[in-house]
Write an enzyme that holds these catalytic residues in place. Structure first.
Site, PDB file in Angstrom:
ATOM      1  N   TRP A  38      34.699 -84.012 -31.527  1.00  0.00           N
ATOM      2  CA  TRP A  38      34.505 -83.179 -32.794  1.00  0.00           C
ATOM      3  C   TRP A  38      32.987 -83.975 -33.380  1.00  0.00           C
ATOM      4  O   TRP A  38      32.730 -85.006 -33.425  1.00  0.00           O
ATOM      5  CB  TRP A  38      35.233 -83.181 -33.895  1.00  0.00           C
ATOM      6  CG  TRP A  38      34.721 -82.696 -35.309  1.00  0.00           C
ATOM      7  CD1 TRP A  38      34.168 -83.471 -36.160  1.00  0.00           C
ATOM      8  CD2 TRP A  38      34.715 -81.433 -35.551  1.00  0.00           C
ATOM      9  NE1 TRP A  38      34.077 -82.587 -37.358  1.00  0.00           N
ATOM     10  CE2 TRP A  38      34.452 -81.175 -37.013  1.00  0.00           C
ATOM     11  CE3 TRP A  38      35.296 -80.083 -34.788  1.00  0.00           C
ATOM     12  CZ2 TRP A  38      34.038 -80.086 -37.486  1.00  0.00           C
ATOM     13  CZ3 TRP A  38      35.122 -78.948 -35.667  1.00  0.00           C
ATOM     14  CH2 TRP A  38      34.612 -78.792 -37.073  1.00  0.00           C
ATOM     15  N   MET A  39      32.105 -82.775 -33.694  1.00  0.00           N
ATOM     16  CA  MET A  39      30.962 -83.262 -34.486  1.00  0.00           C
ATOM     17  C   MET A  39      30.699 -82.459 -35.638  1.00  0.00           C
ATOM     18  O   MET A  39      30.674 -81.342 -35.540  1.00  0.00           O
ATOM     19  CB  MET A  39      29.817 -83.333 -33.504  1.00  0.00           C
ATOM     20  CG  MET A  39      28.473 -83.314 -34.065  1.00  0.00           C
ATOM     21  SD  MET A  39      26.825 -83.015 -32.910  1.00  0.00           S
ATOM     22  CE  MET A  39      26.391 -84.642 -32.541  1.00  0.00           C
ATOM     23  N   ASN A  40      30.442 -83.024 -36.865  1.00  0.00           N
ATOM     24  CA  ASN A  40      29.665 -82.141 -37.854  1.00  0.00           C
ATOM     25  C   ASN A  40      28.640 -82.955 -38.480  1.00  0.00           C
ATOM     26  O   ASN A  40      27.782 -83.367 -37.600  1.00  0.00           O
ATOM     27  CB  ASN A  40      30.771 -81.669 -38.903  1.00  0.00           C
ATOM     28  CG  ASN A  40      31.481 -82.574 -39.666  1.00  0.00           C
ATOM     29  OD1 ASN A  40      32.403 -83.318 -39.115  1.00  0.00           O
ATOM     30  ND2 ASN A  40      31.271 -82.551 -41.068  1.00  0.00           N
ATOM     31  N   ASP A  41      28.405 -83.011 -39.925  1.00  0.00           N
ATOM     32  CA  ASP A  41      27.207 -83.221 -40.483  1.00  0.00           C
ATOM     33  C   ASP A  41      26.135 -84.560 -39.707  1.00  0.00           C
ATOM     34  O   ASP A  41      27.008 -85.482 -39.370  1.00  0.00           O
ATOM     35  CB  ASP A  41      27.296 -83.888 -41.708  1.00  0.00           C
ATOM     36  CG  ASP A  41      28.303 -82.748 -42.519  1.00  0.00           C
ATOM     37  OD1 ASP A  41      28.863 -81.981 -42.195  1.00  0.00           O
ATOM     38  OD2 ASP A  41      28.643 -83.325 -43.897  1.00  0.00           O
ATOM     39  N   GLN A  57      29.132 -87.141 -38.260  1.00  0.00           N
ATOM     40  CA  GLN A  57      30.403 -86.892 -38.698  1.00  0.00           C
ATOM     41  C   GLN A  57      31.101 -86.710 -37.424  1.00  0.00           C
ATOM     42  O   GLN A  57      30.781 -85.543 -36.583  1.00  0.00           O
ATOM     43  CB  GLN A  57      30.805 -86.231 -39.482  1.00  0.00           C
ATOM     44  CG  GLN A  57      30.216 -86.094 -41.068  1.00  0.00           C
ATOM     45  CD  GLN A  57      31.626 -87.434 -41.745  1.00  0.00           C
ATOM     46  OE1 GLN A  57      32.389 -86.908 -42.286  1.00  0.00           O
ATOM     47  NE2 GLN A  57      31.008 -88.251 -41.866  1.00  0.00           N
ATOM     48  N   SER A 101      30.397 -88.062 -44.964  1.00  0.00           N
ATOM     49  CA  SER A 101      28.949 -88.137 -44.969  1.00  0.00           C
ATOM     50  C   SER A 101      28.121 -89.113 -45.880  1.00  0.00           C
ATOM     51  O   SER A 101      28.727 -89.210 -47.118  1.00  0.00           O
ATOM     52  CB  SER A 101      28.556 -86.696 -45.136  1.00  0.00           C
ATOM     53  OG  SER A 101      28.513 -85.997 -44.188  1.00  0.00           O
ATOM     54  N   ARG A 161      31.259 -86.733 -53.261  1.00  0.00           N
ATOM     55  CA  ARG A 161      30.827 -87.173 -52.056  1.00  0.00           C
ATOM     56  C   ARG A 161      29.496 -86.920 -51.514  1.00  0.00           C
ATOM     57  O   ARG A 161      28.741 -86.180 -52.106  1.00  0.00           O
ATOM     58  CB  ARG A 161      31.752 -86.648 -50.990  1.00  0.00           C
ATOM     59  CG  ARG A 161      31.903 -84.993 -50.822  1.00  0.00           C
ATOM     60  CD  ARG A 161      32.800 -84.321 -50.030  1.00  0.00           C
ATOM     61  NE  ARG A 161      32.783 -82.929 -50.025  1.00  0.00           N
ATOM     62  CZ  ARG A 161      33.815 -82.483 -50.840  1.00  0.00           C
ATOM     63  NH1 ARG A 161      34.799 -82.891 -51.313  1.00  0.00           N
ATOM     64  NH2 ARG A 161      33.633 -81.024 -50.573  1.00  0.00           N
ATOM     65  N   GLU A 215      27.733 -79.584 -51.428  1.00  0.00           N
ATOM     66  CA  GLU A 215      28.185 -81.162 -50.640  1.00  0.00           C
ATOM     67  C   GLU A 215      26.462 -81.263 -50.289  1.00  0.00           C
ATOM     68  O   GLU A 215      25.476 -80.718 -50.241  1.00  0.00           O
ATOM     69  CB  GLU A 215      28.730 -80.382 -49.480  1.00  0.00           C
ATOM     70  CG  GLU A 215      30.138 -79.897 -49.759  1.00  0.00           C
ATOM     71  CD  GLU A 215      30.959 -79.610 -48.647  1.00  0.00           C
ATOM     72  OE1 GLU A 215      32.087 -80.201 -48.903  1.00  0.00           O
ATOM     73  OE2 GLU A 215      30.629 -78.867 -47.769  1.00  0.00           O
ATOM     74  N   TRP A 292      31.813 -74.364 -40.926  1.00  0.00           N
ATOM     75  CA  TRP A 292      33.195 -74.635 -40.973  1.00  0.00           C
ATOM     76  C   TRP A 292      33.560 -73.550 -40.616  1.00  0.00           C
ATOM     77  O   TRP A 292      34.586 -73.402 -39.803  1.00  0.00           O
ATOM     78  CB  TRP A 292      33.538 -74.898 -42.381  1.00  0.00           C
ATOM     79  CG  TRP A 292      33.248 -76.201 -42.778  1.00  0.00           C
ATOM     80  CD1 TRP A 292      32.163 -76.766 -43.656  1.00  0.00           C
ATOM     81  CD2 TRP A 292      33.942 -77.558 -41.949  1.00  0.00           C
ATOM     82  NE1 TRP A 292      32.123 -78.019 -43.457  1.00  0.00           N
ATOM     83  CE2 TRP A 292      32.959 -78.622 -42.787  1.00  0.00           C
ATOM     84  CE3 TRP A 292      34.760 -78.042 -41.094  1.00  0.00           C
ATOM     85  CZ2 TRP A 292      33.174 -79.950 -42.378  1.00  0.00           C
ATOM     86  CZ3 TRP A 292      34.738 -79.110 -40.965  1.00  0.00           C
ATOM     87  CH2 TRP A 292      34.183 -80.282 -41.527  1.00  0.00           C
TER      88      TRP A 292
HETATM   89  C1  FRU Z   1      30.092 -80.940 -45.167  1.00  0.00           C
HETATM   90  C2  FRU Z   1      31.036 -81.880 -45.480  1.00  0.00           C
HETATM   91  C3  FRU Z   1      30.636 -82.992 -46.433  1.00  0.00           C
HETATM   92  C4  FRU Z   1      31.831 -84.061 -46.152  1.00  0.00           C
HETATM   93  C5  FRU Z   1      32.065 -84.122 -44.593  1.00  0.00           C
HETATM   94  C6  FRU Z   1      33.204 -84.281 -44.060  1.00  0.00           C
HETATM   95  O1  FRU Z   1      30.165 -80.317 -43.743  1.00  0.00           O
HETATM   96  O2  FRU Z   1      32.186 -81.340 -45.792  1.00  0.00           O
HETATM   97  O3  FRU Z   1      30.937 -82.717 -47.929  1.00  0.00           O
HETATM   98  O4  FRU Z   1      31.263 -85.334 -46.474  1.00  0.00           O
HETATM   99  O5  FRU Z   1      31.690 -82.661 -44.276  1.00  0.00           O
HETATM  100  O6  FRU Z   1      33.326 -84.262 -42.739  1.00  0.00           O
END
Ligand code: FRU
Length: 486
Positions: A38-41, A57, A101, A161, A215, A292
């Site tokens: 998995w990869m996000n921010d 992330q 993040s 956050r 965010e 998301w």
């Molecule tokens: C944004 C978010 C951030 C949080 C991170 C968690 O996409 O929801 O607010 O720090 O992803 O993975």
């Protein structure tokens, strides 16, 4: 503790997966995606000791679940990347459910990461934490973490956050996303040493339809101007979206007075962008090239998520953000093909393209012309992704109804046409599309998952005197040459 057990385990998993899982046909070729899972921010973007660092992330063990780590890539040129061991693992009580993040700054010659420790109990608990590295590879969490143990007062929400840190004059500043009374907010703190932080107030809060939770706030300074980039949750008709506010920054009051609000990207897969300033003074932005709520069909193949290409950010005369892929990416080009087309209704180009770059100039001779450029088109036309320029509707759109796996919605972007042509710069990767129009003021980022063999390019022109010029470049597949840090 320079290479702790959790990090070692996560890195081993990544190296094992890279060796044993054959990349499927949607694996990106010139965009960063996760080694597996998995990869996000994008996080902690920074230029440190002559190298670019991109953290993200990261869920090293699953394409869905698991506490977030910080994955880590570095590069000398923004083109050729090395996968490093994760920088952070969720191995302390204050971050046990995720190292969320955050951002990076270089202080006293060391690389400092500020991130959110996330704990999921009956109510979530989010605190701000510090980790430091001498070499930019191994990070040590500050022994007295967290550096900010709670929101300013109990009236603020525990959604607290995504610290973004920068330096102005002698002080470091940090913005943190929050929510209060159903409004998104950015809180501002200051510090001399990145350890003791003083709350300075609410930098800005949502007005009208700007969401209930902000965010990843990011205050950009470009020349003498300031822009606040946000990823609000809960704007009308959208769960998540990235926007920016133009306005005035007042460092005496620590207030950002917002003026106008604009979308940062009109696509379905752009979220949580972050910027940094490199050694040449350029402001560079990466975004998470997913969302998301988007479907993520590559989870079947054991990986999910991608980042956009690095985009250089400048401001227009009206103070609007202009985005342009960094010029380094031109070095990936080879094999230029050129087409000059006129007065033809429908042309299938001789060039096939699975991934690469296109520059498309559409002539605007009549104000009711309608152009359709179909990319990733199968031989029988049953699969295609259509980019349409509809001058009557004053709209650029991307129709993904026949794009393959994944979401099928149509994306629409209002356009303004001034001269006698409309220019598009398009980056097409194996599972993504980034379209830059109007000098980078309007951008569409979206994911598509066509079959590998759908590579045709087809242009339809409706309207007399229509004409188009198209340049196409193949691009080097540099992600297959990823360097691995053992
Ligand atoms: C944004 C978010 C951030 C949080 C991170 C968690 O996409 O929801 O607010 O720090 O992803 O993975």
């Amino acid at each position: 503790m320079i290479y702790n057990g959790h990090i070692k385990l996560a890195h081993k998993q990544a190296l094992y997966d890279l060796e044993t899982i054959n990349p499927d046909s949607h694996r990106q070729s010139f965009h960063l995606d996760p080694p597996s899972n998995w990869m996000n921010d994008p996080n902690g973007l920074v230029y440190f000791n002559e190298e670019y660092h991109v953290f993200f992330q990261y869920g090293p063990f699953s394409t869905t679940e698991g506490a977030r780590h910080w994955g880590h890539y570095r590069s000398k040129d923004l083109l050729h990347w090395e996968l490093l061991p994760p920088a952070l693992a969720p191995d302390e009580t204050y971050d046990k459910d995720g190292c969320f993040s955050g951002s990076a700054v270089v202080h006293n010659g060391k690389l400092h990461l500020l991130y959110t420790g996330h704990v999921d109990e009956q109510r979530i608990k989010e605190v701000q934490c510090l980790a430091v590295s001498n070499d930019g590879i191994y990070f040590e969490k500050y022994e007295h973490n967290p550096v900010i143990a709670a929101p300013p007062t109990s009236k603020f929400s525990n959604d607290f956050r995504d610290p973004k840190v920068w330096k102005y004059q002698d002080l470091y500043y940090m913005v943190i996303g929050n929510t209060k009374d159903g409004k998104g907010q950015a809180l501002i703190y200051s510090s001399k040493n990145l350890i003791q932080w003083n709350y300075q107030g609410v930098l800005a809060e949502s007005v009208g339809d700007q969401g209930f939770m902000w965010e990843c706030p990011d205050l950009l300074t470009i020349g003498d101007e300031h822009v606040l980039v946000l990823s609000p949750e809960g704007m009308e008709n959208t769960k998540h979206k990235s926007i920016y506010l133009t306005g005035e920054m007042d460092y005496n009051l620590n207030k950002f007075h917002q003026k106008q609000v604009y979308p940062l990207d009109y696509g379905t897969d752009f979220y949580a962008p972050q910027t940094f300033v490199d050694k040449t003074g350029r402001t560079i932005m990466y975004g998470w090239m997913n969302m998301w709520e988007s479907s993520m069909p590559t989870s079947e193949s054991g990986y999910v998520g991608s980042l956009t290409v690095p985009r250089e950010i400048t401001l227009s005369n009206e103070g609007k953000i202009l985005q342009k892929p960094v010029q380094e990416l031109k070095q990936l080009r080879f094999g230029e093909s050129k087409f000059s087309l006129s007065n033809e209704n429908s042309v299938r180009l001789s060039k096939l393209l699975e991934y690469g770059e296109l520059e498309v100039i559409l002539k605007i001779k009549e104000l009711n012309s309608h152009y359709k450029l179909s990319l990733r088109t199968s031989e029988d036309n049953s699969e295609k992704t259509v980019i349409g320029l509809d001058l009557k509707q004053k709209m650029l759109y991307v129709d993904r109804a026949l794009s393959g796996k994944g979401d099928q919605s149509i994306i629409k972007m209002p356009i303004s046409v001034t001269g006698d042509e409309y220019k598009l710069n398009i980056l097409l990767d194996r599972s993504s599309l980034e379209i830059f129009a109007e000098n980078g003021e309007k951008v569409i980022t979206t994911r598509i998952y066509p079959k590998a063999e759908s590579k045709g390019i087809h242009l339809f022109m409706d309207g007399e005197n229509s004409a188009a010029q198209i340049k196409i470049w193949d691009l080097e597949d540099h992600m297959r040459n990823l360097k691995l840090h053992e």
